[in-house]
Design a protein around this motif. Structure first.
Motif, PDB file in Angstrom:
ATOM      1  N   TRP A 155       0.635  -1.138   0.106  1.00 43.46           N
ATOM      2  CA  TRP A 155       0.132   0.006  -0.062  1.00 43.46           C
ATOM      3  C   TRP A 155       0.946   1.359  -0.139  1.00 43.46           C
ATOM      4  O   TRP A 155       1.698   1.152   0.596  1.00 43.46           O
ATOM      5  N   HIS A 156       0.336   2.093  -0.581  1.00 40.85           N
ATOM      6  CA  HIS A 156       1.180   3.645  -0.794  1.00 40.85           C
ATOM      7  C   HIS A 156       0.301   4.572  -0.148  1.00 40.85           C
ATOM      8  O   HIS A 156      -1.046   4.679  -0.119  1.00 40.85           O
ATOM      9  N   GLY A 157       0.837   5.921   0.138  1.00 40.43           N
ATOM     10  CA  GLY A 157       0.273   6.828   0.768  1.00 40.43           C
ATOM     11  C   GLY A 157       0.031   6.949   2.125  1.00 40.43           C
ATOM     12  O   GLY A 157      -0.408   8.093   2.450  1.00 40.43           O
TER      13      GLY A 157
ATOM     14  N   GLU B 280      -3.602   5.798  -1.276  1.00 42.68           N
ATOM     15  CA  GLU B 280      -3.442   6.125  -2.693  1.00 42.68           C
ATOM     16  C   GLU B 280      -3.443   5.108  -3.686  1.00 42.68           C
ATOM     17  O   GLU B 280      -3.902   5.206  -4.681  1.00 42.68           O
ATOM     18  N   GLY B 281      -3.258   3.824  -3.162  1.00 47.55           N
ATOM     19  CA  GLY B 281      -3.210   2.661  -4.046  1.00 47.55           C
ATOM     20  C   GLY B 281      -2.519   1.645  -3.519  1.00 47.55           C
ATOM     21  O   GLY B 281      -1.800   1.741  -2.514  1.00 47.55           O
TER      22      GLY B 281
ATOM     23  N   ARG C 149      -1.528  -1.688 -10.313  1.00 49.61           N
ATOM     24  CA  ARG C 149      -1.649  -1.060  -9.020  1.00 49.61           C
ATOM     25  C   ARG C 149      -3.040  -0.994  -9.022  1.00 49.61           C
ATOM     26  O   ARG C 149      -3.928  -0.771 -10.022  1.00 49.61           O
TER      27      ARG C 149
ATOM     28  N   GLY D 138      -5.980   1.864  -7.910  1.00 54.96           N
ATOM     29  CA  GLY D 138      -4.883   2.915  -8.007  1.00 54.96           C
ATOM     30  C   GLY D 138      -5.790   4.130  -7.476  1.00 54.96           C
ATOM     31  O   GLY D 138      -6.706   4.067  -6.852  1.00 54.96           O
ATOM     32  N   ALA D 139      -5.062   5.288  -7.711  1.00 59.85           N
ATOM     33  CA  ALA D 139      -5.524   6.598  -6.714  1.00 59.85           C
ATOM     34  C   ALA D 139      -7.013   6.915  -7.350  1.00 59.85           C
ATOM     35  O   ALA D 139      -7.769   7.715  -6.745  1.00 59.85           O
TER      36      ALA D 139
ATOM     37  N   GLU E 147      -4.469   0.364 -12.492  1.00 54.63           N
ATOM     38  CA  GLU E 147      -3.245   1.239 -13.270  1.00 54.63           C
ATOM     39  C   GLU E 147      -2.373   0.210 -13.594  1.00 54.63           C
ATOM     40  O   GLU E 147      -1.972  -0.589 -12.530  1.00 54.63           O
TER      41      GLU E 147
ATOM     42  N   PRO F 229      -9.203   5.622  -3.896  1.00 52.56           N
ATOM     43  CA  PRO F 229     -10.001   4.586  -4.229  1.00 52.56           C
ATOM     44  C   PRO F 229     -10.503   3.978  -2.998  1.00 52.56           C
ATOM     45  O   PRO F 229     -10.394   4.305  -1.575  1.00 52.56           O
TER      46      PRO F 229
END
Lengths: 274, 540
Positions: free
Chosen positions: A179-181, A190-191, A212, A215-216, A221, B448
């Motif tokens: 996971w990101h963000g 974020e995604g 991804r 995705g965001a 993505e 998301p």
């Protein structure tokens, strides 16, 4: 496009190549319908499948990932075909709509209980793509009856189950999520980068892409720039897949790729592809 | 043209019909129905203050500032006119609607039945008064035009505009009808002004020519009128002479579509009832088929042995067939079984049989089609178009298997919590979003979104790294950073974000949201509300 792992091509081993060729011939002859030969998938997932989409009239075993189910249902749904989700009461409809699925053409059977098989076979008459989380185990006879029906009606089944499905066309797994963000008390999701690995009867060597999901923007993505280093579990999860299919057909399949796929999943070669 | 003798007709006129259709029974407050800035109809109370039909809106408002204005709605007027038409039909078949508020029928049959036109008119008025339309007026004459004018000219019942209403007999006797004897149409029409022809253009021209009454117009030679005014003028000339050749085409009465079945002894098991209802359902579909109709909405009334009626309307995406009707009866019985109290059940019954017979017994089932459509719209297509029909059949089969709520369609609605933002509607029902999804809904999640949503939110354990409780104070500060979610260590988190949802009566949701990612890279959306932690959704 994501990174494609293509480790064996059919010509490399004559025996395996011959089996593959015969199998493709069988698939070609078994096909009942000339229209819509494939169920479309998201472009990011297309490299996973030899034909660029899901085979019609077959079963794919999915790992338990609602995101993957959503992404696979969304692609044909946005082309206007009906889809169905059986036995998934927690499916996030808003996320599904975010993937581009048309909720007006999505039939939901949240709690079929033990009658999931009857429900699925009734829906398979009319719905070209059904995602099912089976409520109970299936006997082999029932499974082959369902498979015959699917083949006859041209309906593709996405089977979300940890138990192996005896007559599946292939398996699609999601693993290594990242996971990101989000940080330590800051940020916003974020995604998620995941590896999607597919292994089908027509291309028995697992192929993987890093995408991804989500995705965001809530969709899938492709084109992750970050270099994938194949940390730890990846190599194993790539090969373990073969071990999960246990029926005679899978053994035949394993025999065919003996010495090519099981041991020699050449991750160094992957590096070269990158 | 002059040789044609118009048939005797009876015209029923309901004064100020647009008001009646919009407001219900008299008396009405000062109200005017307005269209294109002109008064189309006004209530007697408004008329007392000088409001007139055809006046400009502003003028009417100037005369009576408290005047309530309603927009004209021809569809509503027409819909509203159906009940009086039915009421007339029960007394005299073959009624035709000229326009909302004006009905016509051939006078011959009903006059013969009642022994005279006067007796017929009186009987009809009595009947309409009893049906709740005491304001109706009747005119009997040669041709609909003359009869309409006779009805309009019928002396209003002296008490018709009073608030205290005399009993029905009196109203009928108060000569709310007028009969123009056969052949006397011309004489009756002669003194009326030309404006009654409802053709302002020609009427104004006639007045300028010095032709002020219908008698003046009728006195002109036919050929001259035709030369000067064309076909339209000739037609008006014929009307003025009392030679209205418009025929009366009867409206065919509604076929009897509803059917019901009564059981000699109350039936309690839904299977029994469904089996017994099968024939009634066949009857309904057969009577629909004879009328070349299909049913798209049906009301099912179940009467139990206490005389209580359980009623519910069912929709169908295409059209009902007999088996569908039986299904709906069964589902209604099942939902009845699910909601009825189990307290008054005999104690000896085991729980399995309790599911079958908690309601005490149904004695009558009535199937009444509410909405019907022309069967031609629902014929299966010869090529290609049958796809949705097949789909519907297959899904209905699943619905028969699992019950009405078993197959659902999803839709997005407005809301702040994830569970509120989606709604499920049983297959075949109309999807009506509970809240508008296009409103901004501050506080809802950005993309998301979680691929898994728990409806309702599921309880989950969120604790600090040392296993201690986490509290969120009034200022939205966490007492400790979250360390464990659902038993696994948290690697990343963000929040809290306040969620304030004051839906309905103030007891909405007041909580704080966090996003958590645990060691297994599962991302959670959790909500802290009422001193407890809830999982709203899981991202993966």
């Amino acid at each position: 496009m994501g990174i494609t792992l293509r480790t064996v091509d059919p010509g490399e081993s004559t025996r395996a190549g011959e089996i593959l060729r015969l199998r493709q011939e069988i698939t070609r002859m078994q096909r009942r319908r000339s229209d819509l030969p494939l169920i479309p998938v998201h472009p990011a997932l297309a490299p996973l499948f030899p034909d660029g989409g899901l085979q019609v009239g077959t079963t794919y075993a999915l790992s338990s990932s609602p995101g993957l189910v959503a992404a696979l249902l969304a692609a044909p749904s946005r082309n206007g075909s009906w889809t169905a989700a059986v036995g998934m009461p927690t499916l996030g409809l808003e996320a599904l709509a975010g993937h581009g699925a048309d909720l007006a053409r999505l039939i939901l059977v949240p709690e079929p209980g033990d009658r999931w098989l009857t429900v699925t076979s009734a829906l398979s008459e009319v719905v070209p793509l059904i995602a099912v989380r089976p409520g109970s185990r299936l006997r082999d006879a029932e499974a082959s009856r369902l498979s015959a029906r699917l083949r006859d009606r041209g309906c593709t089944l996405l089977l979300v189950s940890s138990a192996p499905w005896p007559q599946s066309e292939g398996s699609i797994r999601v693993h290594d999520p990242r996971w990101h963000g989000l940080g330590e008390g800051w940020g916003l999701l974020e995604g998620c980068d995941v590896t999607v690995t597919a292994q089908t009867r027509r291309s028995p060597v697992p192929r993987s892409v890093r995408v991804r999901l989500p995705g965001a923007l809530g969709t899938m993505e492709s084109g992750i720039r970050e270099a994938w280093t194949g940390e730890g579990g990846s190599a194993e999860s790539g090969t373990v897949r073969l071990a999960t299919t246990e029926t005679g057909r899978a053994q035949l399949l394993a025999a065919a790729e003996e010495g090519t796929a099981a041991e020699a999943m050449p991750f160094p070669r992957l590096k070269a592809v990158v | 043209m002059s040789d044609q003798v118009p048939s005797r007709v009876l015209v029923l006129w309901f004064p100020d019909w647009p008001l009646r259709a919009a407001l219900g029974p008299l008396p009405h407050p000062p109200v005017a129905v307005v269209h294109a800035n002109r008064v189309l109809a006004c209530s007697p109370a408004a008329r007392e203050h000088g409001v007139r039909i055809g006046q400009r809106r502003r003028e009417a408002q100037g005369l009576l500032p408290s005047l309530r204005l309603l927009p004209a709605d021809p569809a509503r007027d027409e819909r509203g006119f159906l009940p009086p038409l039915r009421a007339i039909e029960t007394e005299a078949p073959g009624v035709q609607m000229l326009r909302p508020g004006l009905a016509v029928l051939r006078a011959r049959g009903i006059a013969r039945y009642h022994g005279g036109e006067e007796a017929a008119a009186r009987a009809l008025l009595t009947h309409l008064t009893a049906a709740g339309y005491p304001e109706a007026r009747i005119g009997v004459a040669d041709g609909p035009f003359t009869a309409e004018l006779a009805a309009r000219g019928a002396p209003p019942a002296p008490s018709a505009e009073d608030t205290d209403r005399p009993d029905p007999e009196d109203t009928a006797d108060a000569s709310a009808y007028r009969i123009v004897p056969p052949g006397a149409a011309a004489a009756f029409l002669a003194p009326l002004p030309v404006q009654v022809l409802q053709d302002p253009e020609i009427a104004s021209l006639l007045i300028r020519l010095g032709v002020r009454t219908l008698g003046d117009l009728a006195a002109l030679p036919v050929l001259d009128v035709r030369d000067r005014f064309g076909i339209r003028g000739a037609r008006l000339h014929a009307l003025a002479r009392g030679a209205d050749s418009r025929p009366v085409t009867a409206r065919s009465p509604d076929p009897e579509l509803a059917a019901e079945i009564e059981f000699e002894s109350p039936l309690a098991q839904s299977d029994q009832i469904a089996f017994a209802v099968r024939r009634t359902a066949d009857e309904v579909t057969l009577s629909l088929a004879t009328a070349s109709l299909v049913c798209t909405e049906v009301r099912i009334d179940l009467t139990d042995d206490d005389g209580e009626v359980f009623s519910r309307a069912w929709l169908h995406p295409t059209c009902f067939e007999a088996a569908d009707l039986v299904d709906r009866v069964r589902w209604q019985l099942e939902s009845l079984a699910a909601t009825s109290p189990t307290a008054d059940m005999p104690s000896g019954i085991a729980s399995s049989s309790a599911r079958d017979r908690p309601f005490r017994g149904i004695v009558r089932v009535r199937l009444a089609p509410i909405a019907v459509d022309d069967a031609a719209h629902h014929q299966p297509g010869l090529f290609g178009s049958a796809g949705d029909e097949r789909l519907h059949h297959a899904v209905s089969r699943v619905q028969t298997l699992l019950g009405h709520e078993g197959v659902v369609m999803g839709a997005l609605t407005g809301g702040r919590l994830l569970a509120d933002r989606q709604q499920l509607t049983p297959w075949g029902e109309r999807v009506v979003p509970a809240r508008d999804p296009d409103l901004p809904w501050p506080g809802h999640l950005p993309a998301p979104l979680p691929a898994e949503v728990f409806v309702p939110p599921r309880a989950i354990t969120v604790r600090a790294a040392d296993g201690g409780e986490i509290r969120i104070d009034e200022r939205g500060r966490l007492s400790a950073p979250p360390g464990l979610v659902d038993g696994s260590p948290v690697t990343a988190w963000a929040g809290p974000w306040p969620v304030r949802d004051r839906r309905g009566d103030g007891d909405g949701v007041r909580g704080d949201r966090l996003q958590l990612v645990d060691v297994q890279q599962r991302a959670w959306l959790v909500l802290h509300a009422e001193h407890a932690w809830w999982a709203e959704g899981r991202y993966h």
